[in-house]
Scaffold this motif. Sequence first.
Motif, PDB file in Angstrom:
ATOM      1  N   VAL A  14      85.448 -17.462  -7.508  1.00 38.39           N
ATOM      2  CA  VAL A  14      86.233 -16.231  -7.611  1.00 38.39           C
ATOM      3  C   VAL A  14      86.673 -15.994  -9.056  1.00 38.39           C
ATOM      4  N   ALA A  15      87.170 -17.035  -9.709  1.00 43.76           N
ATOM      5  CA  ALA A  15      87.648 -16.894 -11.096  1.00 43.76           C
ATOM      6  C   ALA A  15      86.527 -16.431 -12.017  1.00 43.76           C
ATOM      7  N   ASN A  16      85.354 -17.012 -11.880  1.00 43.93           N
ATOM      8  CA  ASN A  16      84.227 -16.593 -12.716  1.00 43.93           C
ATOM      9  C   ASN A  16      83.796 -15.165 -12.407  1.00 43.93           C
ATOM     10  N   ALA A  17      83.876 -14.779 -11.146  1.00 44.00           N
ATOM     11  CA  ALA A  17      83.447 -13.433 -10.757  1.00 44.00           C
ATOM     12  C   ALA A  17      84.370 -12.354 -11.299  1.00 44.00           C
ATOM     13  N   ILE A  18      85.665 -12.650 -11.411  1.00 43.82           N
ATOM     14  CA  ILE A  18      86.615 -11.593 -11.782  1.00 43.82           C
ATOM     15  C   ILE A  18      87.088 -11.677 -13.226  1.00 43.82           C
ATOM     16  N   LYS A  19      86.515 -12.546 -14.041  1.00 41.98           N
ATOM     17  CA  LYS A  19      87.060 -12.697 -15.398  1.00 41.98           C
ATOM     18  C   LYS A  19      87.005 -11.410 -16.220  1.00 41.98           C
ATOM     19  N   GLU A  20      85.973 -10.592 -16.050  1.00 43.21           N
ATOM     20  CA  GLU A  20      85.940  -9.312 -16.772  1.00 43.21           C
ATOM     21  C   GLU A  20      87.000  -8.350 -16.232  1.00 43.21           C
ATOM     22  N   VAL A  21      87.220  -8.393 -14.930  1.00 41.68           N
ATOM     23  CA  VAL A  21      88.253  -7.554 -14.325  1.00 41.68           C
ATOM     24  C   VAL A  21      89.622  -7.949 -14.868  1.00 41.68           C
ATOM     25  N   VAL A  22      89.848  -9.236 -15.011  1.00 41.85           N
ATOM     26  CA  VAL A  22      91.116  -9.722 -15.569  1.00 41.85           C
ATOM     27  C   VAL A  22      91.329  -9.160 -16.974  1.00 41.85           C
ATOM     28  N   GLY A  23      90.265  -9.113 -17.757  1.00 39.98           N
ATOM     29  CA  GLY A  23      90.362  -8.516 -19.092  1.00 39.98           C
ATOM     30  C   GLY A  23      90.813  -7.068 -19.031  1.00 39.98           C
ATOM     31  N   GLU A  24      90.297  -6.333 -18.067  1.00 40.20           N
ATOM     32  CA  GLU A  24      90.708  -4.933 -17.891  1.00 40.20           C
ATOM     33  C   GLU A  24      92.158  -4.843 -17.414  1.00 40.20           C
ATOM     34  N   LEU A  25      92.549  -5.717 -16.506  1.00 38.09           N
ATOM     35  CA  LEU A  25      93.924  -5.697 -16.001  1.00 38.09           C
ATOM     36  C   LEU A  25      94.930  -6.013 -17.101  1.00 38.09           C
ATOM     37  N   ARG A  26      94.521  -6.796 -18.083  1.00 35.97           N
ATOM     38  CA  ARG A  26      95.411  -7.142 -19.198  1.00 35.97           C
ATOM     39  C   ARG A  26      95.624  -5.970 -20.160  1.00 35.97           C
ATOM     40  N   LEU A  27      94.857  -4.918 -20.039  1.00 35.63           N
ATOM     41  CA  LEU A  27      95.055  -3.739 -20.884  1.00 35.63           C
ATOM     42  C   LEU A  27      96.315  -2.977 -20.494  1.00 35.63           C
ATOM     43  N   ALA A  31     105.193  -4.704 -18.927  1.00 36.20           N
ATOM     44  CA  ALA A  31     106.375  -3.950 -18.485  1.00 36.20           C
ATOM     45  C   ALA A  31     106.021  -2.960 -17.383  1.00 36.20           C
ATOM     46  N   ASP A  32     104.816  -2.406 -17.432  1.00 37.77           N
ATOM     47  CA  ASP A  32     104.390  -1.485 -16.375  1.00 37.77           C
ATOM     48  C   ASP A  32     104.221  -2.225 -15.051  1.00 37.77           C
ATOM     49  N   TYR A  33     103.583  -3.409 -15.091  1.00 37.41           N
ATOM     50  CA  TYR A  33     103.462  -4.204 -13.869  1.00 37.41           C
ATOM     51  C   TYR A  33     104.840  -4.539 -13.301  1.00 37.41           C
ATOM     52  N   ILE A  34     105.754  -4.955 -14.175  1.00 36.56           N
ATOM     53  CA  ILE A  34     107.104  -5.310 -13.729  1.00 36.56           C
ATOM     54  C   ILE A  34     107.768  -4.113 -13.058  1.00 36.56           C
ATOM     55  N   ALA A  35     107.684  -2.952 -13.694  1.00 38.18           N
ATOM     56  CA  ALA A  35     108.303  -1.749 -13.121  1.00 38.18           C
ATOM     57  C   ALA A  35     107.670  -1.381 -11.787  1.00 38.18           C
ATOM     58  N   PHE A  36     106.348  -1.381 -11.706  1.00 29.29           N
ATOM     59  CA  PHE A  36     105.680  -1.020 -10.456  1.00 29.29           C
ATOM     60  C   PHE A  36     106.052  -1.987  -9.333  1.00 29.29           C
ATOM     61  N   ILE A  37     106.120  -3.271  -9.654  1.00 27.87           N
ATOM     62  CA  ILE A  37     106.455  -4.262  -8.632  1.00 27.87           C
ATOM     63  C   ILE A  37     107.910  -4.133  -8.208  1.00 27.87           C
ATOM     64  N   ARG A  38     108.810  -4.044  -9.164  1.00 22.87           N
ATOM     65  CA  ARG A  38     110.241  -3.961  -8.831  1.00 22.87           C
ATOM     66  C   ARG A  38     110.577  -2.682  -8.067  1.00 22.87           C
ATOM     67  N   CYS A  44     100.360   2.356  -7.308  1.00 17.77           N
ATOM     68  CA  CYS A  44      99.984   2.425  -8.730  1.00 17.77           C
ATOM     69  C   CYS A  44      99.194   1.184  -9.137  1.00 17.77           C
ATOM     70  N   ILE A  45      99.633   0.017  -8.664  1.00 20.17           N
ATOM     71  CA  ILE A  45      98.913  -1.220  -8.981  1.00 20.17           C
ATOM     72  C   ILE A  45      97.551  -1.210  -8.302  1.00 20.17           C
ATOM     73  N   SER A  46      97.490  -0.700  -7.095  1.00 20.55           N
ATOM     74  CA  SER A  46      96.215  -0.597  -6.392  1.00 20.55           C
ATOM     75  C   SER A  46      95.235   0.270  -7.180  1.00 20.55           C
ATOM     76  N   ASP A  47      95.715   1.377  -7.731  1.00 17.45           N
ATOM     77  CA  ASP A  47      94.868   2.241  -8.558  1.00 17.45           C
ATOM     78  C   ASP A  47      94.368   1.507  -9.801  1.00 17.45           C
ATOM     79  N   ILE A  48      95.231   0.718 -10.412  1.00 17.41           N
ATOM     80  CA  ILE A  48      94.846  -0.057 -11.602  1.00 17.41           C
ATOM     81  C   ILE A  48      93.754  -1.056 -11.242  1.00 17.41           C
ATOM     82  N   VAL A  49      93.960  -1.776 -10.139  1.00 16.88           N
ATOM     83  CA  VAL A  49      92.962  -2.767  -9.705  1.00 16.88           C
ATOM     84  C   VAL A  49      91.645  -2.077  -9.369  1.00 16.88           C
TER      85      VAL A  49
END
Length: 145
Positions: A14-27, A31-38, A44-49
């Motif tokens: 799984v980690a090898n399969a999603i490493k490029e996706v992780v790079g995109e998620l880090r863009l 603070a946006d993740y924190i706000a969306f979660i809180r 919004c997070i679903s749209d990002i993913v």
Amino acid sequence: MIKQPHASSREIIVANAIKEVVGELRLVDVADYIAFIRLEQFGCISDIVDSAAELFFVPGALKLGHGGEAYVGWIETPRIELDLELRPAGATVYFTLSLTALHASVEVNYVAFDRPEADPELNTAFLADAVERARIRRTAPVAQG
């Protein structure tokens, strides 16, 4: 939960399969993740993913699961955990992606196979093949002259 002996090999898949996706998620700013979660704005997070996943996987293969957590304190490095689902044909992997400033990790919580084999190694091999089939292959553009 007691980890099964074959869980670490599945986490590597799984980690090898999603490493490029992780790079995109880090863009996205932490603070946006924190706000969306809180604020429980998981749509919004679903749209990002979904946007990050569509670059590397067939539609619907990777999506946000039940939500996520933001771990933020005055003296600790922020950590974002996202519950994700990887759904290649024939299997569903429920896992948690943990993101910090310098690291990312995957913890597989459960894998469901449509037609499981008695041998866990055969299931792991099936998962590796299924994940590869769910990836989008990009080809280099052909030079026209």
